[in-house]
Design a protein around this motif. Structure first.
Motif, PDB file in Angstrom:
ATOM      1  N   ASN A   1     -21.541 -60.756 -66.211  1.00 42.54           N
ATOM      2  CA  ASN A   1     -20.862 -61.100 -67.459  1.00 42.54           C
ATOM      3  C   ASN A   1     -21.730 -62.107 -68.213  1.00 42.54           C
ATOM      4  O   ASN A   1     -22.183 -63.091 -67.634  1.00 42.54           O
ATOM      5  CB  ASN A   1     -19.482 -61.700 -67.155  1.00 42.54           C
ATOM      6  N   PHE A   2     -21.936 -61.848 -69.507  1.00 38.81           N
ATOM      7  CA  PHE A   2     -22.838 -62.675 -70.301  1.00 38.81           C
ATOM      8  C   PHE A   2     -22.110 -63.462 -71.386  1.00 38.81           C
ATOM      9  O   PHE A   2     -22.728 -64.003 -72.289  1.00 38.81           O
ATOM     10  CB  PHE A   2     -23.929 -61.802 -70.922  1.00 38.81           C
ATOM     11  N   GLY A   3     -20.807 -63.545 -71.301  1.00 35.47           N
ATOM     12  CA  GLY A   3     -20.074 -64.384 -72.230  1.00 35.47           C
ATOM     13  C   GLY A   3     -19.589 -63.660 -73.466  1.00 35.47           C
ATOM     14  O   GLY A   3     -19.881 -62.486 -73.708  1.00 35.47           O
TER      15      GLY A   3
ATOM     16  N   THR B   1     -22.926 -68.980 -70.383  1.00 38.78           N
ATOM     17  CA  THR B   1     -23.070 -69.045 -68.932  1.00 38.78           C
ATOM     18  C   THR B   1     -23.024 -67.636 -68.374  1.00 38.78           C
ATOM     19  O   THR B   1     -22.089 -66.870 -68.655  1.00 38.78           O
ATOM     20  CB  THR B   1     -21.956 -69.891 -68.301  1.00 38.78           C
ATOM     21  N   VAL B   2     -24.017 -67.266 -67.590  1.00 41.79           N
ATOM     22  CA  VAL B   2     -24.098 -65.929 -67.000  1.00 41.79           C
ATOM     23  C   VAL B   2     -23.452 -65.963 -65.622  1.00 41.79           C
ATOM     24  O   VAL B   2     -23.719 -66.867 -64.815  1.00 41.79           O
ATOM     25  CB  VAL B   2     -25.559 -65.463 -66.885  1.00 41.79           C
ATOM     26  N   THR B   3     -22.607 -64.988 -65.329  1.00 40.72           N
ATOM     27  CA  THR B   3     -21.965 -64.907 -64.024  1.00 40.72           C
ATOM     28  C   THR B   3     -22.157 -63.511 -63.440  1.00 40.72           C
ATOM     29  O   THR B   3     -22.243 -62.505 -64.163  1.00 40.72           O
ATOM     30  CB  THR B   3     -20.458 -65.205 -64.115  1.00 40.72           C
ATOM     31  N   VAL B   4     -22.229 -63.469 -62.115  1.00 38.79           N
ATOM     32  CA  VAL B   4     -22.210 -62.205 -61.373  1.00 38.79           C
ATOM     33  C   VAL B   4     -21.179 -62.392 -60.272  1.00 38.79           C
ATOM     34  O   VAL B   4     -21.430 -63.114 -59.299  1.00 38.79           O
ATOM     35  CB  VAL B   4     -23.580 -61.857 -60.769  1.00 38.79           C
ATOM     36  N   GLY B   5     -20.020 -61.769 -60.435  1.00 34.41           N
ATOM     37  CA  GLY B   5     -18.932 -62.040 -59.503  1.00 34.41           C
ATOM     38  C   GLY B   5     -18.544 -63.509 -59.606  1.00 34.41           C
ATOM     39  O   GLY B   5     -18.221 -64.016 -60.676  1.00 34.41           O
ATOM     40  N   THR B   6     -18.609 -64.208 -58.482  1.00 34.50           N
ATOM     41  CA  THR B   6     -18.255 -65.635 -58.475  1.00 34.50           C
ATOM     42  C   THR B   6     -19.456 -66.529 -58.705  1.00 34.50           C
ATOM     43  O   THR B   6     -19.305 -67.758 -58.778  1.00 34.50           O
ATOM     44  CB  THR B   6     -17.624 -66.005 -57.126  1.00 34.50           C
ATOM     45  N   LEU B   7     -20.645 -65.929 -58.835  1.00 37.34           N
ATOM     46  CA  LEU B   7     -21.861 -66.723 -58.994  1.00 37.34           C
ATOM     47  C   LEU B   7     -22.078 -67.106 -60.455  1.00 37.34           C
ATOM     48  O   LEU B   7     -21.954 -66.266 -61.358  1.00 37.34           O
ATOM     49  CB  LEU B   7     -23.082 -65.952 -58.492  1.00 37.34           C
ATOM     50  N   LYS B   8     -22.381 -68.362 -60.666  1.00 39.55           N
ATOM     51  CA  LYS B   8     -22.787 -68.839 -61.980  1.00 39.55           C
ATOM     52  C   LYS B   8     -24.239 -69.257 -61.898  1.00 39.55           C
ATOM     53  O   LYS B   8     -24.681 -69.833 -60.904  1.00 39.55           O
ATOM     54  CB  LYS B   8     -21.933 -70.024 -62.423  1.00 39.55           C
ATOM     55  N   GLY B   9     -24.982 -68.973 -62.962  1.00 42.44           N
ATOM     56  CA  GLY B   9     -26.399 -69.300 -62.908  1.00 42.44           C
ATOM     57  C   GLY B   9     -26.934 -69.779 -64.222  1.00 42.44           C
ATOM     58  O   GLY B   9     -26.221 -70.438 -64.993  1.00 42.44           O
ATOM     59  N   PRO B  10     -28.186 -69.439 -64.521  1.00 42.11           N
ATOM     60  CA  PRO B  10     -28.804 -69.854 -65.782  1.00 42.11           C
ATOM     61  C   PRO B  10     -28.055 -69.268 -66.978  1.00 42.11           C
ATOM     62  O   PRO B  10     -27.246 -68.352 -66.841  1.00 42.11           O
ATOM     63  CB  PRO B  10     -30.223 -69.266 -65.676  1.00 42.11           C
ATOM     64  N   THR B  11     -28.349 -69.808 -68.136  1.00 41.09           N
ATOM     65  CA  THR B  11     -27.663 -69.372 -69.353  1.00 41.09           C
ATOM     66  C   THR B  11     -28.449 -68.298 -70.086  1.00 41.09           C
ATOM     67  O   THR B  11     -29.660 -68.124 -69.882  1.00 41.09           O
ATOM     68  CB  THR B  11     -27.463 -70.566 -70.301  1.00 41.09           C
ATOM     69  N   LEU B  12     -27.757 -67.579 -70.922  1.00 41.67           N
ATOM     70  CA  LEU B  12     -28.363 -66.667 -71.878  1.00 41.67           C
ATOM     71  C   LEU B  12     -28.222 -67.301 -73.253  1.00 41.67           C
ATOM     72  O   LEU B  12     -27.134 -67.731 -73.639  1.00 41.67           O
ATOM     73  CB  LEU B  12     -27.660 -65.307 -71.852  1.00 41.67           C
ATOM     74  N   SER B  13     -29.320 -67.370 -74.001  1.00 46.43           N
ATOM     75  CA  SER B  13     -29.293 -67.928 -75.357  1.00 46.43           C
ATOM     76  C   SER B  13     -29.103 -66.802 -76.361  1.00 46.43           C
ATOM     77  O   SER B  13     -29.881 -65.845 -76.372  1.00 46.43           O
ATOM     78  CB  SER B  13     -30.599 -68.664 -75.663  1.00 46.43           C
ATOM     79  N   VAL B  14     -28.071 -66.912 -77.184  1.00 48.61           N
ATOM     80  CA  VAL B  14     -27.850 -65.972 -78.269  1.00 48.61           C
ATOM     81  C   VAL B  14     -28.179 -66.698 -79.576  1.00 48.61           C
ATOM     82  O   VAL B  14     -27.694 -67.809 -79.796  1.00 48.61           O
ATOM     83  CB  VAL B  14     -26.392 -65.474 -78.288  1.00 48.61           C
TER      84      VAL B  14
END
Length: 526
Positions: free
Chosen positions: A343-345, A377-390
């Motif tokens: 998920n990319f927000g 904030t980028v998530t994969v399942g329950t994992l949160k990681g680096p951001t995506l800049s739009v």
């Protein structure tokens, strides 16, 4: 980072030769460390009971710090020690009198060869210590007050002219060093620290590092890369290493080598990547590794490195880390234990999952035409990681590093050139008007004279050449140049200019680069 070093040339050569051994596993040691200390060191360092020796037992340092100490003993006190025994001694001292991970935070740049770092220390430390060497060299050791005072006395005894140099001849340097700096350093960098004792009792087992590691990296002038590093046990605290990866443009990043672990977390490796030997300087804790890989002969040619052990759950990177409002792009998520739909927000839709594994997910994204600019904030399942800049438009371009030092070299001499390597960072403004980092963009690169003096001296003509499409600056040859005024060398003072295209509009950013003379002294900690 300040590079004016007062080590003798012979000391530096010993350190450079020994640095190869620091990054490589040793063979079966002929003598154990306690025997070496007893037979080689006790001639000057007196026993104090419980295997303690004067001076030695009252200091804690990194592997590089202990290596430099032994090299100084060899050069200044004619200590006779084999390379094999020196490796054994550095390993023992780093393991038993090293620094905890928390004690190296904020100054690991000196270990990782980040030589364009601009240090920030208080004025007194800068004037008293870092005018000759990096402040990190001070911060990467621990001593009680008496040992810090011994170090002050050693400095004045070994380099008596320092009282007549800049920031010393205008003050009572020796009195300030003893009365002000000694208590300050003893408080700031004490020998006894609960963090070290806690680390000794809780450091993970070496075997925990064996396995496959997903990694992500970025090399200025080349771009992003990812892959897998395979770590195999090869003895006590030593490993065989295999790297299989590729850059975003598809070119390979493959190689093999070996590594050794000091202090339970200080990873040092030598890995030959496509015929070029690269050093690995990582902090390895639990299921994470982070640090830098750089060429053995060119520490400026290096990449940031972050890794997660496969089987753990961690999102390391989004490559590339940006996209434009209303646009479509493919991005790759790198990590370990990546399961579920990413998920990319808000305002960013996953159009297609092109490829998916626990270590790598490639997706096609679309940003809505009305998506708000900013970080997601980028998530994969329950994992949160680096951001995506739009972003919708680029507000500013920054040259990174903002200040850099390159060095002339070659020209028939033995000292190689030190390149300047730059990235162009794009920045935007969010709906709140605050700036945010978009990411590293392709740019067209050039250099100009930094000031009128540089223009008069034709520094752009003589100091070197900038590769227009990569941001890599190669300095000129060393030695006198008869084409220059007074046949001076090819040093220069230059602006570094990056031009980034944003939908037909060119935005520029500027940095500053000094092209200066060779580094004659290149110790493990500058």
């Amino acid at each position: 980072m300040k590079k004016k070093l007062r080590l003798g040339l012979s000391t530096s050569l010993v350190c450079i030769a020994a640095c190869v051994a620091l990054h490589s596993p040793s063979s079966l040691a002929a003598r154990d460390a306690k025997t070496i200390l007893s037979e080689t060191c006790r001639g000057c360092h007196t026993p104090e009971g419980n295997d303690a020796l004067s001076r030695i037992s009252h200091q804690r340092k990194t592997p590089e710090g202990w290596l430099m100490t032994i090299a100084r003993m060899q050069v200044m006190h004619s200590v006779q020690i084999s390379d094999e025994d020196r490796r054994t001694l550095v390993k023992y001292l780093a393991d038993t009198q090293g620094l905890a991970p928390s004690e190296t935070e904020g100054v690991r740049y000196a270990l990782e060869g980040r030589l364009s770092t601009v240090e920030k220390f208080d004025d007194q430390t800068s004037q008293m210590c870092t005018r000759c060497h990096s402040g990190a060299r001070v911060a990467l050791q621990r001593r009680p007050a008496q040992e810090w005072e011994h170090l002050v006395n050693f400095h004045l005894g070994q380099w008596p002219s320092l009282e007549y140099q800049l920031f010393a001849r205008d003050r009572e340097w020796f009195d300030i060093a003893r009365k002000d700096m000694v208590p300050l350093l003893a408080k700031r960098y004490p020998l006894d620290n609960p963090a070290w004792k806690k680390w000794l009792s809780s450091a993970p087992k070496t075997e925990a590092l064996v396995g496959d590691w997903s990694f992500s990296g970025h090399l200025p002038g080349k771009g992003e890369l990812s892959g897998v590093m395979i770590v195999m046990a090869d003895g006590r605290d030593t490993f065989k290493v295999s790297v299989k990866g590729q850059y975003a443009d598809g070119s390979p990043f493959n190689g093999d080598g070996s590594a050794i672990l000091y202090t339970g977390y200080e990873w040092r490796g030598n890995v030959t990547i496509d015929g070029v030997t690269m050093r690995q300087v990582f902090a390895a804790q639990g299921n994470a590794m982070q640090g830098r890989m750089f060429e053995a002969e060119h520490d400026e040619r290096g990449l940031d490195f972050i890794a997660a052990k496969q089987g753990s759950n961690r999102l390391l990177a989004v490559q590339p880390g940006y996209m434009k409002v209303g646009g479509e792009t493919e991005v790759t998520l790198v990590g370990s234990g990546l399961t579920g739909k990413p998920n990319f927000g808000k305002g960013v839709e996953v159009v297609e999952v092109v490829e998916q594994s626990p270590e790598r997910i490639k997706v096609k994204l679309k940003a809505a035409a009305n998506a708000q600019p900013g970080l997601r904030t980028v998530t994969v399942g329950t994992l949160k990681g680096p951001t995506l800049s739009v972003y919708s438009t680029i507000a500013e371009v920054k040259v990174v590093p903002e200040f850099s030092v390159a060095r002339i070299g070659d020209g028939g001499g033995s000292t190689p050139k030190v390149q300047g390597r730059f990235d162009a960072e794009a920045w935007g403004k969010g709906v709140d008007g605050k700036p945010y980092r978009i990411g590293v963009f392709p740019a067209q690169w050039s250099v100009e004279a930094f000031d009128d003096r540089a223009k008069e001296d034709e520094d752009v003509k003589f100091a070197g050449t900038m590769q227009a499409d990569s941001g890599v600056f190669t300095p000129g040859d060393a030695g006198p140049n008869p084409q220059r005024k007074m046949s001076t060398n090819n040093a220069g003072n230059l602006k570094v200019i990056a031009a980034v295209d944003d939908a037909g509009k060119s935005l520029t950013g500027e940095g500053h680069m000094i092209v200066t003379v060779q580094r004659w002294n290149n110790p493990p900690i500058p």
